[in-house]
Design an enzyme around this catalytic site. Structure first.
Site, short mmCIF file in Angstrom:
data_model
loop_
_atom_site.label_atom_id
_atom_site.label_comp_id
_atom_site.label_asym_id
_atom_site.label_seq_id
_atom_site.Cartn_x
_atom_site.Cartn_y
_atom_site.Cartn_z
CE1 TYR A 243 -2.95 -2.99 0.13
CE2 TYR A 243 -3.49 -2.33 2.52
CZ TYR A 243 -3.86 -3.10 1.26
OH TYR A 243 -4.55 -4.39 1.43
N GLY A 244 1.97 1.27 -0.82
CA GLY A 244 2.60 2.64 -0.93
C GLY A 244 3.43 2.87 0.38
#
Ligand SMILES: NC(=O)c1ccc[n+]([C@@H]2O[C@H](COP(=O)([O-])OP(=O)(O)OC[C@H]3O[C@@H](n4cnc5c(N)ncnc54)[C@H](OP(=O)(O)O)[C@@H]3O)[C@@H](O)[C@H]2O)c1
Length: 258
Positions: A64-65
């Site tokens: 998720y970055g």
């Protein structure tokens, strides 16, 4: 807010959990509308609102970055309030997902998550499946590596965010927790949830709002959340949002569930 046992982990979770995909990633997502990365200020407010509403589970992942790093800063003062769930097996860099389920990568990934989340323990670690659930469970040694981390006290529970019914059924007997897809239009995984209930394996629900599709219409949203909440065996419904009003709407639906 209603609280439920997460299987036999000894962890109590709020019926509504917070999905933190959009906390750190904007690219390559399947939501109906694109969004910008929220500011740290907005996320601070969102988390304070979530806490005030009784939500205690937050779900993130290396894929998720910058979600994990941001949560490391955001959760630091209130770490003990939160049941933090992250994942192993997938990274997302330069617009592409890469998977590695080897024991070496699993051990290194959890240590990296501990650093990013600025914590000395992670409550739940799930394998972020690429769809090859059976191989992950039976061949790669991923679950054995997670068991080792649990023995070392670095994680409290582990499981798999599976993609197939067969994978979910296999996982229930080998894991503390499974993360299953469940919404009004996707009920294939009901047998997995039923087996998990029988075996006292915790069940986290993903995509309860069909990744946003079921959220567009208030009646469909209410029906979807109620359906998941009334499904026996469900511990926590993890809904992704970065919008405090949406969070409140979802809480209002689930607080009315008995
Ligand atoms: N491990 C995996 O393979 C995997 C895969 C998918 C998801 N997950 C986990 O499960 C969580 C939930 O899945 P998901 O995020 O894909 O789908 P979801 O929870 O079904 O839907 C999230 C979407 O619904 C919108 N939404 C939420 N509440 C709303 C409301 N009251 N009114 C209008 N829109 C609303 C959100 O937008 P706003 O931000 O605008 O509210 C977001 O775009 C994820 O965040 C993640 O933590 C895991």
């Amino acid at each position: 807010m209603q609280y439920r046992e997460l299987g036999k982990t000894g962890i109590r979770v709020s019926l509504l959990g917070l999905g933190a995909v959009k906390f750190g990633r904007t690219e390559g997502l399947k939501y109906p509308t694109a969004s910008m990365l929220p500011s740290m200020r907005d996320l601070t407010k969102l988390l304070a609102t979530a806490r005030d509403l009784g939500i205690n589970l937050i779900d993130t992942a290396p894929a998720y970055g910058v979600s994990e790093e941001r949560l490391g800063t955001l959760l630091s003062e209130r770490r003990n309030h939160w049941v933090v769930c992250t994942k192993v097996g997938e990274t997302f860099e330069n617009g592409r997902s890469q998977h590695d389920f080897s024991p070496e990568h699993t051990l290194a990934s959890v240590r990296r998550s501990l650093r990013r989340l600025a914590t000395d323990r992670i409550d739940v670690v799930l394998v972020h499946s690429d769809g090859n659930d059976r191989d992950i469970i039976e061949k790669h040694g991923t679950l054995q590596a997670l068991e080792q981390l649990k023995q070392e006290g670095l994680i409290r529970a582990f499981g798999i965010s599976h993609k197939s019914v067969a994978g979910g059924m296999l996982a229930v007997d080998r894991c503390d927790v499974v993360m299953a897809t469940l919404n009004v239009d996707h009920q294939d995984e009901l047998p997995v949830i039923e087996l998990a209930r029988a075996r006292r394996c915790g069940v986290l629900i993903k995509k309860a709002l069909d990744s946003g599709d079921a959220a567009r219409d208030p009646q469909r949203r209410t029906r979807s959340l109620e359906f998941a909440a009334h499904t026996p065996g469900v511990s926590c419904i993890v809904v992704g949002t970065t919008d405090s009003d949406h969070l409140l709407e979802n809480v209002n639906v689930l607080c009315a569930v008995r």
